[in-house]
Design an enzyme around this catalytic site. Structure first.
Site, PDB file in Angstrom:
ATOM      1  N   LYS B  29      30.845  41.182  42.320  1.00  0.00           N
ATOM      2  CA  LYS B  29      32.311  41.084  42.279  1.00  0.00           C
ATOM      3  C   LYS B  29      32.927  42.459  42.520  1.00  0.00           C
ATOM      4  O   LYS B  29      32.402  43.468  42.028  1.00  0.00           O
ATOM      5  CB  LYS B  29      32.743  40.533  40.920  1.00  0.00           C
ATOM      6  CG  LYS B  29      34.228  40.175  40.816  1.00  0.00           C
ATOM      7  CD  LYS B  29      34.551  39.576  39.436  1.00  0.00           C
ATOM      8  CE  LYS B  29      36.005  39.143  39.331  1.00  0.00           C
ATOM      9  NZ  LYS B  29      36.303  38.529  38.014  1.00  0.00           N
ATOM     10  N   SER B 104      38.623  34.072  38.219  1.00  0.00           N
ATOM     11  CA  SER B 104      38.911  35.022  39.271  1.00  0.00           C
ATOM     12  C   SER B 104      37.695  35.407  40.103  1.00  0.00           C
ATOM     13  O   SER B 104      37.850  35.996  41.173  1.00  0.00           O
ATOM     14  CB  SER B 104      39.516  36.293  38.667  1.00  0.00           C
ATOM     15  OG  SER B 104      38.573  36.952  37.857  1.00  0.00           O
ATOM     16  N   SER B 128      36.706  33.556  33.885  1.00  0.00           N
ATOM     17  CA  SER B 128      36.602  33.913  35.301  1.00  0.00           C
ATOM     18  C   SER B 128      35.217  33.808  35.922  1.00  0.00           C
ATOM     19  O   SER B 128      35.086  33.900  37.138  1.00  0.00           O
ATOM     20  CB  SER B 128      37.147  35.332  35.525  1.00  0.00           C
ATOM     21  OG  SER B 128      38.553  35.309  35.485  1.00  0.00           O
TER      22      SER B 128
END
Lengths: 92, 423
Positions: B29, B104, B128
């Site tokens: 990420k 997310s 997330s």
């Protein structure tokens, strides 16, 4: 409707505290959305008081010099530098 | 951008030869620092930021021999549930055309679902990792707070977030968790419980005798098709020797508002560092220090980030602190107490991960409160500092459904065992 006192001036004040410039359009939209969101936050009033002594202890260590970034590495992402320092705008 | 908008930067970082992940590719990420490879957090603010050091989890990936194949797209600074707030464009859901991948960590989940990487790292502040895992039909783990080092993770809400693994199988996610877990002198909130872990061994699918509590507050009100898939998964576990019973967790009714007060408050403080002086975007503005900061932050932050920074500033400002922040901390303590009591009586708690199937793209952008409410089942776990896993549990109308198991602090083994019976 919400009885939370959110008006455009308050949104501008908070934006000023947070150092975020906002357009008039942003202010109108945020004012409307914050009324809904803060109204929803009001339900926190129903939460009972709770004993919250965390069962935690401080983690201590001796303060020793260790390896760190070089000055060059630390400055590498800065837009403006001078004589090995960060350079910012005038304070006033 | 890559296929499906999965990667913000497609750069390969080679691992160090041998190790448990020597033949594995990993997507990371883009809020996890990679030395020499830009780390944007999905924000215009950090579009050109190149970290001078690796996050601890990245060092551990390299030591384990993994090959990092790219920096995965995400909601800006982790603020969103759909990966549509990224400054680099949205991510498509490889498992459900026309739908969002969740967020997310949407790029991380999509990378695994599309086969662009064997494994992925995400971060979970209020769901997330689990939300996109559920929406993309893959496995995601949110570790106990303190199990995995946050050093090098660009902070959104420190007291809530953990880095966690995503994978096609529970065993794969557990293997990655084994690599990243453990004490780190660079993060004083880490503990040594995960230092010599063997979570992968717990993925044996053996749920004989497992006692599952089902919090009715987290099932009632969910989409009908999601509820059907959830109970079908519980029946599946019962057939394999587990038992389940309903439990009440009244505190979770206040978890979403407590979460958003605490998370936005911490965000308003954390994101104060983005002033354009030391790193990040800097506006070409005339004026004094404060005026230039305000212009820099106007240009660098997207709308959802501004919304949360302003909400957090409001919640912490004079006259409102006791009304919002202090009350939210009370609610957090209540949620924690509720979960600890329930888990003292039962092995794991189970619920749908998300109360709804993946949203259509663009559906939730105009109504932030509706988007926040979709986090109802995931945020209580972060407030309670507990571990949770999301595993695929069938479909509703062709859309993926995820089941979440929540365990006691540092009892990752039990949720991994429960999840491995399903995926």
């Amino acid at each position: 409707m919400s009885d939370t006192p959110v008006d455009p001036d308050e949104v501008r004040h908070v934006a000023d505290l947070a150092r975020v410039d906002v357009d008039d359009d942003d202010v109108d939209r945020f004012t409307e959305q914050f009324a809904d969101i803060l109204d929803y936050f009001e339900t926190l009033d129903e939460v009972p008081e709770v004993e919250r002594d965390a069962d935690l202890v401080n983690v201590m260590r001796p303060d020793e010099v260790r390896e760190s970034l070089s000055q060059e590495e630390a400055l590498a992402n800065a837009e403006e530098t001078e004589d090995g320092y960060f350079k910012g705008p005038n304070v006033s | 951008m890559s296929d499906h908008g999965i990667f913000i930067s497609e750069e390969t970082i080679e691992g160090d030869g041998d190790g448990p992940l020597a033949d594995k590719t990993v997507a990371v990420k883009d809020n996890i620092s990679t030395e020499g490879v830009r780390t944007t957090c999905g924000s215009e603010m950090l579009a050109d930021y190149v970290p001078p050091y690796d996050a601890t989890v990245v060092e551990r990936l390299k030591d384990a021999g993994a090959t990092i194949v790219g920096k995965a797209n995400m909601d800006e600074f982790g603020m969103g549930s759909t990966t549509e707030t990224s400054a680099f464009g949205p991510v498509e859901n490889p498992a459900a055309e026309g739908r969002v991948p969740g967020g997310s960590s949407g790029g991380s989940a999509a990378a695994v679902a599309a086969g662009e990487a064997d494994l992925a790292l995400g971060s979970d502040t209020g769901g997330s990792v689990r939300n996109p895992a559920a929406f993309c039909g893959v496995v995601g783990i949110k570790p106990t707070y303190g199990l995995v080092s946050r050093y090098g993770l660009v902070a959104y809400a420190n007291s809530l977030e953990q880095i966690g693994p995503l994978a096609p199988t529970v065993e794969g996610a557990a293997e990655l968790l084994d690599v990243i877990a453990g004490e780190d002198p660079q993060d004083a909130t880490t503990r040594d419980e995960g230092t010599d872990s063997d979570y992968a061994a717990a993925a044996d699918g053996d749920v004989d005798g497992l006692d599952i509590g089902v919090p009715t507050n987290l099932v009632d009100g969910a989409d009908e098709g999601v509820v059907e898939a959830f109970w079908s998964a519980m029946d599946d576990l019962e057939d394999r020797g587990a038992t389940y019973h309903e439990v009440e967790l009244p505190s979770v009714e206040h978890a979403v508002e407590a979460y958003y007060v605490i998370a936005t408050s911490e965000a308003s403080s954390n994101l104060a560092r983005f002033d354009g002086i030391r790193y990040g975007h800097r506006a070409d503005a005339e004026g004094n220090w404060n005026e230039e900061f305000a212009q820099t932050r106007k240009e660098g932050f997207g709308e959802e980030v501004k919304r949360r920074v302003l909400l957090g500033t409001y919640a912490l400002s004079a006259g409102y602190h006791d009304k919002y922040y202090k009350k939210a901390q009370d609610a957090r303590a209540w949620v924690k107490q509720d979960f600890d009591e329930a888990l003292a009586e039962t092995d794991v708690l189970a619920s749908p991960t998300m109360p709804v199937p993946p949203f259509e793209r663009g559906e939730s952008l105009d109504d932030p409160l509706q988007m926040y409410l979709a986090d109802a089942n995931t945020v209580p776990v972060n407030l309670a500092d507990l571990p949770a896993i999301s595993v695929p549990a069938g479909e509703t109308d062709g859309l993926p459904v995820g089941v979440q198991f929540v365990g006691s602090a540092f009892d990752e083994e039990t949720i991994i065992r429960a999840g491995s019976a399903l995926a």
